[in-house]
Each structure stands twice: as structure tokens, then as C-alpha cells.
Design an enzyme around this catalytic site. Structure first.
Site, PDB file in Angstrom:
ATOM      1  N   THR A 188       1.030  -1.352   0.534  1.00  0.00           N
ATOM      2  CA  THR A 188       0.308  -0.321  -0.433  1.00  0.00           C
ATOM      3  C   THR A 188       0.801   0.878  -0.019  1.00  0.00           C
ATOM      4  O   THR A 188       1.629   1.567   0.679  1.00  0.00           O
ATOM      5  CB  THR A 188      -0.927  -0.257   1.198  1.00  0.00           C
ATOM      6  OG1 THR A 188      -1.582   0.848   1.664  1.00  0.00           O
ATOM      7  CG2 THR A 188      -0.147  -0.317   2.357  1.00  0.00           C
ATOM      8  N   GLU A 334      -5.298  -3.835   2.593  1.00  0.00           N
ATOM      9  CA  GLU A 334      -5.796  -4.302   3.555  1.00  0.00           C
ATOM     10  C   GLU A 334      -6.849  -4.845   3.864  1.00  0.00           C
ATOM     11  O   GLU A 334      -6.852  -6.351   4.662  1.00  0.00           O
ATOM     12  CB  GLU A 334      -5.684  -3.361   4.827  1.00  0.00           C
ATOM     13  CG  GLU A 334      -4.292  -2.318   4.840  1.00  0.00           C
ATOM     14  CD  GLU A 334      -4.296  -1.041   4.350  1.00  0.00           C
ATOM     15  OE1 GLU A 334      -4.513  -1.486   3.646  1.00  0.00           O
ATOM     16  OE2 GLU A 334      -3.034  -1.343   5.037  1.00  0.00           O
ATOM     17  N   LYS A 440     -10.973  20.708  10.098  1.00  0.00           N
ATOM     18  CA  LYS A 440     -11.621  20.929  11.696  1.00  0.00           C
ATOM     19  C   LYS A 440     -11.616  22.362  11.400  1.00  0.00           C
ATOM     20  O   LYS A 440     -10.474  23.197  11.423  1.00  0.00           O
ATOM     21  CB  LYS A 440     -10.239  20.915  12.722  1.00  0.00           C
ATOM     22  CG  LYS A 440     -10.931  20.151  13.770  1.00  0.00           C
ATOM     23  CD  LYS A 440     -10.587  19.396  14.645  1.00  0.00           C
ATOM     24  CE  LYS A 440     -11.463  18.637  15.967  1.00  0.00           C
ATOM     25  NZ  LYS A 440     -10.970  18.161  16.917  1.00  0.00           N
ATOM     26  N   TRP A 445     -16.273  19.159  12.556  1.00  0.00           N
ATOM     27  CA  TRP A 445     -16.273  19.045  11.518  1.00  0.00           C
ATOM     28  C   TRP A 445     -16.611  19.274   9.796  1.00  0.00           C
ATOM     29  O   TRP A 445     -17.391  19.313  10.129  1.00  0.00           O
ATOM     30  CB  TRP A 445     -15.533  16.989  11.854  1.00  0.00           C
ATOM     31  CG  TRP A 445     -14.606  16.846  12.609  1.00  0.00           C
ATOM     32  CD1 TRP A 445     -13.799  17.441  13.579  1.00  0.00           C
ATOM     33  CD2 TRP A 445     -14.323  15.136  13.075  1.00  0.00           C
ATOM     34  NE1 TRP A 445     -13.168  16.742  14.015  1.00  0.00           N
ATOM     35  CE2 TRP A 445     -13.475  15.319  13.166  1.00  0.00           C
ATOM     36  CE3 TRP A 445     -14.912  13.982  11.852  1.00  0.00           C
ATOM     37  CZ2 TRP A 445     -12.864  14.336  14.208  1.00  0.00           C
ATOM     38  CZ3 TRP A 445     -14.226  12.661  12.705  1.00  0.00           C
ATOM     39  CH2 TRP A 445     -12.775  12.844  13.656  1.00  0.00           C
TER      40      TRP A 445
END
Ligand code: ADP
Length: 546
Positions: A188, A334, A440, A445
Site C-alpha cells: 500500500t 488491507e 476541523k 468537522w
């Protein structure tokens, strides 16, 4: 007194790639793999022919001196030979290591040396890239060139077809394989530090392949014709090659012809039912299809898109204008990679239906997930509360190959994905951001994914990537990098007006950057790292304050 009463089933029957390989011969010998080899030229071979070639390749193992457990690299596009290697290498007990041809040279050097690749199979069209790297590979003893092109300056280069010819015909006696044995390795791209190797087992590949046949997932079946555009050097092309072999579906491979025009031509000619690729490729294809309404893409009744959030407008436009149905999957290297799939119950295609289609979907069977907040507590599945997705299941990584540095990625049997999401009461996941992309602002958020989605629903916007801009008062504010359609001069105010009814007021950006292109990663995702770098160096062009 209770006793442990063991079941009496063949629980030791190994789940290995052998079964998938054998299925090609026994269940669907006439199915085909077609490769776009040269502009306008498509070559075809049946599963039965390929099965024989895999036997030859397995026999050639001796002349290559390949031993059990050794890593064998591939440096190749999506084509028939790469497909053959997908089976021959794991079935002789070695490990198929798919090198991502688009990575930076230093990363490729690191990866090949870290994996200790012994042999690398390379497409002739990619020899010029690989020969530059070859001197930095410490463990590679042999190269095998696929195709009739020049072997360049590669040392110890053999020819794939000559190897097969010399290996001779006949059934090969394969070694027995333990289902827990490593079958494939894929790195990855490391967000921090070096890339990390995900080492798939025969068992994980077998189970993940079976899951590609699940109707509420990719739903691969014998009648399908599968166009695998997602690279075979990235997360096993989402399991499409294995899935097609197991299902007996025809497989169509585009090799290096990935631009919209040749892809559209391939779709019109070969009539695939299913295609897998990232949103940027679908977006290119949509633009091409809009400009060339005579090209018929409507065979794609079950396309799959993922790798980054799939804009709802993209799916709607394709469906309404071209009769192409795109469904969204979520996952990562993954997770083999497919972990969730969004296939809402069919019914009227109203807003509620599209709300579900635009989510990342429900976990596949055997995949379990939970949402965890900063304090480590589980977040309720109410469609609102967000936290990091943690995931577990039989095709989810339990660690990284020869890398102890990433222990914080695992949380007592769960993989921490780094993706922030809410899950609704029906188990539909909605990703709001990657943890590292979250904005943020004033302690709240802002979802960059949602802002991008809404911007890309504007008819003049081709691409949008939203990054955080440091701000003295709010800590961070969203900066929207936008690519406009050709000849459009839509301004920042018009985009703000478009967003106003769609997002919370404090989400409205105060700055845009009108750019000609969003930089992309090696697998075609928006590369926000590059955008953030440009911003830090004050080199991001086309900035407009609102
Ligand atoms: P990389 O980390 O190099 O991008 P991966 O292909 O493994 O490599 O990327 C996995 C990540 O891609 C996920 O963690 C997630 O952030 C993103 N992703 C994949 N599919 C989707 C999707 N449907 N919607 C939003 N994000 C997605």
C-alpha cells in the site's frame, strides 16, 4: 456435563487458489480472457487454453529455480499473461508480488528490495521503465519479458513464450498447499513512512473471491463479461480476475489502453456487463460518452466503482443518459480489497434510493465493522455520529509483511482503517473523510468528501478536491480546488450559491482554486498531499477569495 462435539465435515479441505484454477478447466473451459493488445486488436484465449499455459508456466518454475515462499514480482498491465501469473505463481507455492508500475522510482526500489523479489516478469511495453530501476534491485536474479518487444538493457532476461515452449505440454503435478500459506503480496502506498506489504493467504483470496459472487456484492456470475480496468497491480484488481475464474465469467483486459476513447471502443465492441474502476476513469468516460452519443455503453448493467467516494451525480448521469448502472464499493489494500458494497433494494429511484446508492454500502458477509471515537468508545449506528471505521474478517490484514512499525494500525483483532464514517441503522456505511483529510473548523468537522460531492454535482464542475487551509481564527477552513468543464467560466460566487442550500453554513468555503487538473495518485485518486504541498509553498494557482 458439556462435551466438545466436533462436527464431521471435511473441515480440512484447503481453501486455495488451486480450486479456482481447476474451476477454469472443469466448469467453464469455453469462457474467455480477451486482451486489448494493440490499438483496435483484441486477442482471445479460452480458460481451457489458459489452464494449459498455467501448467507450462508452473513447470518452468524449475528452470527459474523458484522455491516455495519466494516472492516473484510482476511489472505488468492488465493482460492475459498477467492473469496466468496470478495462478501459476501461488499454485507452485511462491508469492505473486504485483509491483505498482506507477509508483515513484525510489518507492519501487524500496518495495522490490523489501520483498526480496527473486524474479520479475515484465511487459515488453514497460521494459524502458524497469531497466532504469534494475541496477537498484538487490535480490532480483532473473527477468522474464512478456511480449515480443525489446528486452532493452535488462540483465538475465528470458522470454515468457520461450519459457512456456521449453516447459512442454501436459498436466503439472502441483505441490500441496496449506490454505494459510502466502499467495500474493501487494504494497500500500505509505501515507507516512515507507509503503507497507499486505500478504494475502490462499485462504483469504479464496474467501474474498467467493464473496465477489455474492449477489448483493459485486454479484459476478457465469453470464457476466467482466472488464477489469482497475489495475492488476493494485489490490488484485479488486478480486475480479479470481472472481471471473471462479464464476466462469469472461474477462476483458484493457492492457495499457486506459484513455476514455479506447475504453469506450472496447466496451462498445465487447459488451461487458460488469466493469471495475475508480471514479476519475468513470468521469473521463462520461465526458467522452456525452460527446459521442453514438458509442453504446449500455451493456454495463452492473459496473463497480470505488477507491474514493463515487459522486452521486456521476452515477445518476451515467444511468439517465447512457443506461449504465454503477454501484459503489469500499475497501483498501488491507481488506483484499472489497469490504462493503452498496446495492440498495430495487424500487423507485427517488432521493431516498439515491441517498443509499451514494453511500459506501453494507459490509459483505464475513466482514464486521465498528465505528470508534477518539476515546476508543463505539459510536452508535444512527447515520449521524462519526468515528473511525475498524474492520475485521477472514480477508482483512492482521499485520504487515516484515514491518513491526505499524502496530498502531491494529486494535485487538480489528484493523484501524483511517477512514471516518457514520453507519445508519441498516448498516450502510457513509464515509465522510479520511482521517488525514478531515477539516476541523472552529472545533467542528467539515467533510471534504461531501463538499466535493456537492461541488461535482454542479454541471460545470469536472473535478473537485477540498483540502484544509490553515486559518488563524478557525484553525482550518476548506479550500476547494476545482476543474471546470472546457470553455466554462463559472465563478466562485456561483459555486457558493450552488452549495448554499446543500451544506451547513459554516461549511461554505471562503476560497477556491481554479486549476486545470487535480493531481492524481498512482491509482488515479485525487492526490491531496500534492495539493497541500502546493498550498504550503504558496504555489497553488488560480486562487480566488470569496
Ligand atoms: P491508498 O491508501 O494508496 O489510497 P488503497 O487503495 O488501499 O490505497 O486506498 C484505500 C482507501 O481508499 C480507503 O481507506 C478509503 O479512504 C479510500 N476509499 C476506497 N473506496 C472508497 C469509497 N467507495 N469511498 C470513499 N473512499 C474510498
Amino acid at each position: 456435563m458439556s462435551e466438545f462435539l466436533e462436527g464431521m465435515m471435511q473441515d480440512d479441505f484447503p481453501l486455495t487458489v488451486h480450486h479456482i484454477r481447476r474451476a477454469m478447466r472443469t466448469r467453464s473451459p469455453e469462457s474467455t480472457v480477451k486482451t486489448h493488445v494493440e490499438p483496435g486488436i483484441v486477442e482471445s484465449a479460452t480458460f481451457s487454453e489458459i489452464y494449459d499455459r498455467i501448467d507450462r508456466l508452473a513447470r518452468a518454475r524449475r528452470s527459474l529455480g523458484v522455491e516455495q515462499g519466494e516472492r516473484i514480482g510482476t511489472f505488468a498491465w492488465n493482460n492475459q499473461r498477467h492473469f496466468e501469473l496470478y495462478f501459476a505463481i501461488p499454485c507452485v507455492g511462491a508469492v505473486l508480488h504485483t509491483l505498482n508500475i506507477r509508483l515513484f522510482e525510489e518507492q519501487l526500489t524500496y518495495i522490490a528490495n523489501h520483498a526480496e523479489d527473486r524474479v520479475i516478469f515484465v511487459d515488453d511495453s514497460l521494459v524502458p521503465v524497469l531497466e532504469r530501476l534494475a541496477p537498484s534491485f538487490q535480490t532480483v536474479e532473473q527477468y522474464v519479458v512478456m511480449g515480443g518487444g525489446d528486452a532493452g538493457g535488462l540483465p538475465n532476461a528470458l522470454r515468457y513464450e520461450e519459457l512456456l515452449e521449453a516447459a512442454g505440454p501436459g498436466e503439472f503435478e502441483y505441490p500441496e498447499i496449506d490454505e494459510r500459506q502466502a499467495a500474493a503480496l501487494c504494497y500500500t502506498s505509505g501515507t507516512t513512512g515507507n509503503p507497507k506489504g499486505v500478504l494475502y493467504s490462499h485462504r483469504s483470496i479464496s474467501l474474498h473471491s467467493t464473496a465477489t459472487l455474492v449477489r448483493d456484492g459485486l454479484g459476478l456470475g457465469r453470464a457476466d463479461r467482466v472488464l477489469a480496468v482497475v489495475p492488476m497491480f493494485h489490490a488484485n484488481a479488486w478480486g475480479l480476475p479470481h472472481g471471473a475464474a471462479l464464476a466462469g465469467a469472461d474477462l476483458i483486459l484493457p492492457d495499457r489502453f486506459l484513455a476514455a476513447e479506447p475504453l469506450a471502443g472496447l466496451i462498445a465492441a465487447e459488451r461487458p456487463t460488469l466493469m471495475g474502476c475508480v471514479p476519475t476513469i468513470f468521469a473521463d468516460l462520461l465526458r467522452y460518452a456525452d460527446e459521442h452519443p453514438e458509442v453504446d455503453l449500455s451493456s454495463l448493467s452492473n459496473a463497480t466503482c470505488g477507491g474514493s467516494a463515487v459522486p452521486r451525480q456521476l452515477m445518476k448521469d451515467f444511468e439517465e443518459r447512457h443506461g449504465v448502472n454503477i454501484f459503489q464499493a469500499w475497501g483498501m489494500t488491507e481488506t483484499s480489497p472489497v469490504a462493503t458494497f452498496s446495492r440498495p433494494l430495487e424500487g423507485e429511484h427517488d432521493d431516498a434510493y439515491w441517498d443509499e446508492r451514494a453511500k459506501q454500502g453494507q459490509p459483505l458477509p464475513w466482514v464486521e465493522l465498528r465505528i470508534v471515537d477518539d476515546a476508543g468508545g463505539e459510536v452508535a449506528w444512527n447515520g449521524e455520529s462519526t468515528g473511525e471505521i475498524e474492520v475485521r474478517g477472514p480477508w482483512i490484514a492482521a499485520g504487515y509483511f516484515r514491518d513491526e512499525s505499524a502496530e498502531e494500525k491494529f486494535d485487538s483483532g480489528w484493523l484501524r482503517t483511517g477512514d471516518i464514517a457514520a453507519v445508519d441503522a441498516k448498516g450502510f456505511v457513509q464515509i465522510t473523510d479520511r482521517a488525514k483529510d478531515v477539516i476541523k473548523s472552529g472545533g467542528e468537522w467539515i467533510s471534504s468528501v461531501e463538499l466535493e460531492n456537492e461541488l461535482m454535482s454542479h454541471p460545470d464542475v469536472v473535478e473537485a478536491a477540498v483540502i484544509a487551509k490553515p486559518d488563524a481564527r478557525w484553525a482550518e477552513r476548506p479550500l476547494c480546488c476545482v476543474v471546470l468543464r472546457d470553455r466554462c467560466d463559472t465563478g466562485a460566487e456561483a459555486l457558493i450559491e450552488h452549495l448554499r442550500p446543500r451544506v451547513a453554513k459554516f461549511w461554505l468555503p471562503d476560497e477556491f482554486a481554479f486549476v486545470s487538473e487535480i493531481p492524481k495518485t498512482s491509482v488515479g485518486k485525487f492526490d491531496k498531499k500534492v495539493l497541500r504541498g502546493l498550498l504550503a509553498e504558496d504555489a497553488l494557482d488560480g486562487r480566488v477569495q470569496v
